[in-house]
Design an enzyme around this catalytic site. Sequence first.
Site, PDB file in Angstrom:
ATOM      1  N   LYS A  78       0.805  -1.225   0.000  1.00 43.75           N
ATOM      2  CA  LYS A  78       0.000   0.000   0.000  1.00 43.75           C
ATOM      3  C   LYS A  78       0.841   1.279   0.000  1.00 43.75           C
ATOM      4  CE  LYS A  78      -4.034  -0.064   2.409  1.00 43.75           C
ATOM      5  NZ  LYS A  78      -5.059  -0.445   3.427  1.00 43.75           N
TER       6      LYS A  78
ATOM      7  N   ASP B  24     -10.119   3.683   1.448  1.00 49.54           N
ATOM      8  CA  ASP B  24     -10.352   3.401   2.874  1.00 49.54           C
ATOM      9  C   ASP B  24     -11.112   4.538   3.577  1.00 49.54           C
ATOM     10  OD1 ASP B  24      -9.283   0.864   3.007  1.00 49.54           O
ATOM     11  OD2 ASP B  24      -7.284   1.528   3.617  1.00 49.54           O
TER      12      ASP B  24
HETATM   13  P1  NDP Z   1      -0.222  -0.210  11.331  1.00 50.62           P
HETATM   14  O1  NDP Z   1       0.727  -1.314  11.637  1.00 50.62           O
HETATM   15  O2  NDP Z   1       0.146   0.822  10.328  1.00 50.62           O
HETATM   16  O3  NDP Z   1      -0.527   0.579  12.727  1.00 50.62           O
HETATM   17  C1  NDP Z   1      -0.800  -0.122  13.902  1.00 50.62           C
HETATM   18  C2  NDP Z   1      -1.221   0.850  15.007  1.00 50.62           C
HETATM   19  O4  NDP Z   1      -1.613   0.049  16.142  1.00 50.62           O
HETATM   20  C3  NDP Z   1      -0.097   1.779  15.479  1.00 50.62           C
HETATM   21  O5  NDP Z   1      -0.655   3.011  15.850  1.00 50.62           O
HETATM   22  C4  NDP Z   1       0.438   1.034  16.711  1.00 50.62           C
HETATM   23  O6  NDP Z   1       1.017   1.882  17.669  1.00 50.62           O
HETATM   24  C5  NDP Z   1      -0.843   0.465  17.281  1.00 50.62           C
HETATM   25  N1  NDP Z   1      -0.614  -0.701  18.127  1.00 50.62           N
HETATM   26  C6  NDP Z   1      -0.176  -1.925  17.726  1.00 50.62           C
HETATM   27  N2  NDP Z   1      -0.071  -2.742  18.800  1.00 50.62           N
HETATM   28  C7  NDP Z   1      -0.433  -2.010  19.880  1.00 50.62           C
HETATM   29  C8  NDP Z   1      -0.518  -2.286  21.276  1.00 50.62           C
HETATM   30  N3  NDP Z   1      -0.201  -3.491  21.776  1.00 50.62           N
HETATM   31  N4  NDP Z   1      -0.936  -1.302  22.108  1.00 50.62           N
HETATM   32  C9  NDP Z   1      -1.265  -0.086  21.611  1.00 50.62           C
HETATM   33  N5  NDP Z   1      -1.197   0.241  20.292  1.00 50.62           N
HETATM   34  C10 NDP Z   1      -0.778  -0.712  19.452  1.00 50.62           C
HETATM   35  O7  NDP Z   1      -1.601  -0.920  10.971  1.00 50.62           O
HETATM   36  P2  NDP Z   1      -2.821  -0.315  10.118  1.00 50.62           P
HETATM   37  O8  NDP Z   1      -2.933   1.119  10.463  1.00 50.62           O
HETATM   38  O9  NDP Z   1      -2.686  -0.697   8.722  1.00 50.62           O
HETATM   39  O10 NDP Z   1      -4.067  -1.143  10.706  1.00 50.62           O
HETATM   40  C11 NDP Z   1      -4.575  -0.916  12.011  1.00 50.62           C
HETATM   41  C12 NDP Z   1      -5.845  -1.719  12.249  1.00 50.62           C
HETATM   42  O11 NDP Z   1      -6.881  -1.290  11.382  1.00 50.62           O
HETATM   43  C13 NDP Z   1      -5.662  -3.211  11.986  1.00 50.62           C
HETATM   44  O12 NDP Z   1      -6.304  -3.905  13.021  1.00 50.62           O
HETATM   45  C14 NDP Z   1      -6.372  -3.450  10.670  1.00 50.62           C
HETATM   46  O13 NDP Z   1      -6.918  -4.741  10.615  1.00 50.62           O
HETATM   47  C15 NDP Z   1      -7.481  -2.398  10.744  1.00 50.62           C
HETATM   48  N6  NDP Z   1      -7.953  -1.973   9.417  1.00 50.62           N
HETATM   49  C16 NDP Z   1      -9.250  -2.217   9.074  1.00 50.62           C
HETATM   50  C17 NDP Z   1      -9.738  -1.830   7.853  1.00 50.62           C
HETATM   51  C18 NDP Z   1     -11.166  -2.092   7.501  1.00 50.62           C
HETATM   52  O14 NDP Z   1     -11.518  -1.980   6.313  1.00 50.62           O
HETATM   53  N7  NDP Z   1     -12.033  -2.407   8.441  1.00 50.62           N
HETATM   54  C19 NDP Z   1      -8.876  -1.159   6.854  1.00 50.62           C
HETATM   55  C20 NDP Z   1      -7.520  -0.943   7.319  1.00 50.62           C
HETATM   56  C21 NDP Z   1      -7.087  -1.348   8.554  1.00 50.62           C
HETATM   57  P3  NDP Z   1       2.607   2.236  17.633  1.00 50.62           P
HETATM   58  O15 NDP Z   1       2.766   3.355  16.638  1.00 50.62           O
HETATM   59  O16 NDP Z   1       2.909   2.642  19.022  1.00 50.62           O
HETATM   60  O17 NDP Z   1       3.331   0.982  17.217  1.00 50.62           O
END
Ligand code: NDP
Length: 305
Positions: free
Chosen positions: A88, A124
């Site tokens: 992406k 999205d």
């Molecule tokens: P990224 O990997 O880009 O971002 C992940 C985010 O989650 C970061 O902000 C990270 O924080 C945070 N995070 C991860 N683990 C933890 C934790 N243990 N505690 C607190 N914060 C945490 O992923 P995406 O942005 O691509 O996706 C995020 C979510 O959105 C996923 O679950 C995905 O499935 C969902 N999604 C759903 C869509 C839909 O169509 N319904 C479309 C796109 C995504 P940090 O920066 O501190 O690491």
Amino acid sequence: MRSNPYLLNEVPQFILPKVGLAVLGHPISHSISPLLHNAALQKLSIENLSFNNWFYERVDVKAEFLSTALSKLSESGYLGLNLTIPHKVEALNTVKNLDAEATLMGAVNTLHLKNGEWYGYNTDGYGLHRALLQDLGCDLRTSKILILGAGGAARAAAVKCLKEGALKVHIHNRSEDRLDELLNLLREEFTNSTVTGSSSVCLQESEFEDQDWLVINATSLGLKDTDSSPLFMPCSRLGKKSVVYDMIYNPFQTKLLMEAEQAGLVGSNGLSMLVFQAAKALEIWTEHEISADAMTQAAKEHFAR
Ligand code: NDP
């Protein structure tokens, strides 16, 4: 649909009137995109027989092969592609023709082949906007929005909310670096909006207490049954008219949504966003209006199994 995704050297050749569509990613076997798109295409072909010749599949493409894949698929009769992890963001450097929203969101999830060239979009934000309206009745222009997370999904959400004129957007993220990067980018682009942020080390819970927020979980916290809620305070301490949207749809009910329900708040999971972003992509490719109903039904049946 084939039980295994295609590898690049296995993709079939499509010659008009046959048209190929696909989602590219690695890993990709978990993707339910073919299920959604083929359900909608089946419905569309009742009104217009030519769509009987459109097929949507999964193609397993490793990060370093995106450019090769795009050339090969354009020559093989593919007209539309979805991109998922790990493509992406990389697509921004690979595809020349980018929609402004995709550039702002820093990610491309939809490609359309026109006159031999790929055009990139990000659906999205559209998907989230439609989902919030349908499931929670939210008007972004009058909502105070709390986005949890600062990754790709959070960026798309924040950009869409600000583009739609949200009153206030607050972003909360675990780590400070990613938060600051996103805040700087948003403040540069949306100079007339209020964008604030907090991280686990700088947080004033009192700013949220007893106030009505639209809470959007855009973290991956909730994907595992054992995960805690990504919200830094109990839902019961938010204002009573707060609403909660969790982008996660598998599991259907995350800890956050359970807590919201227990606190009497309306909540919804990310299935509607998934469906609406897919419907928008199919609209771009087919240039026909797509109802999300067939996709929603197919997804619900899949997860009920
Ligand atoms: P990224 O990997 O880009 O971002 C992940 C985010 O989650 C970061 O902000 C990270 O924080 C945070 N995070 C991860 N683990 C933890 C934790 N243990 N505690 C607190 N914060 C945490 O992923 P995406 O942005 O691509 O996706 C995020 C979510 O959105 C996923 O679950 C995905 O499935 C969902 N999604 C759903 C869509 C839909 O169509 N319904 C479309 C796109 C995504 P940090 O920066 O501190 O690491």
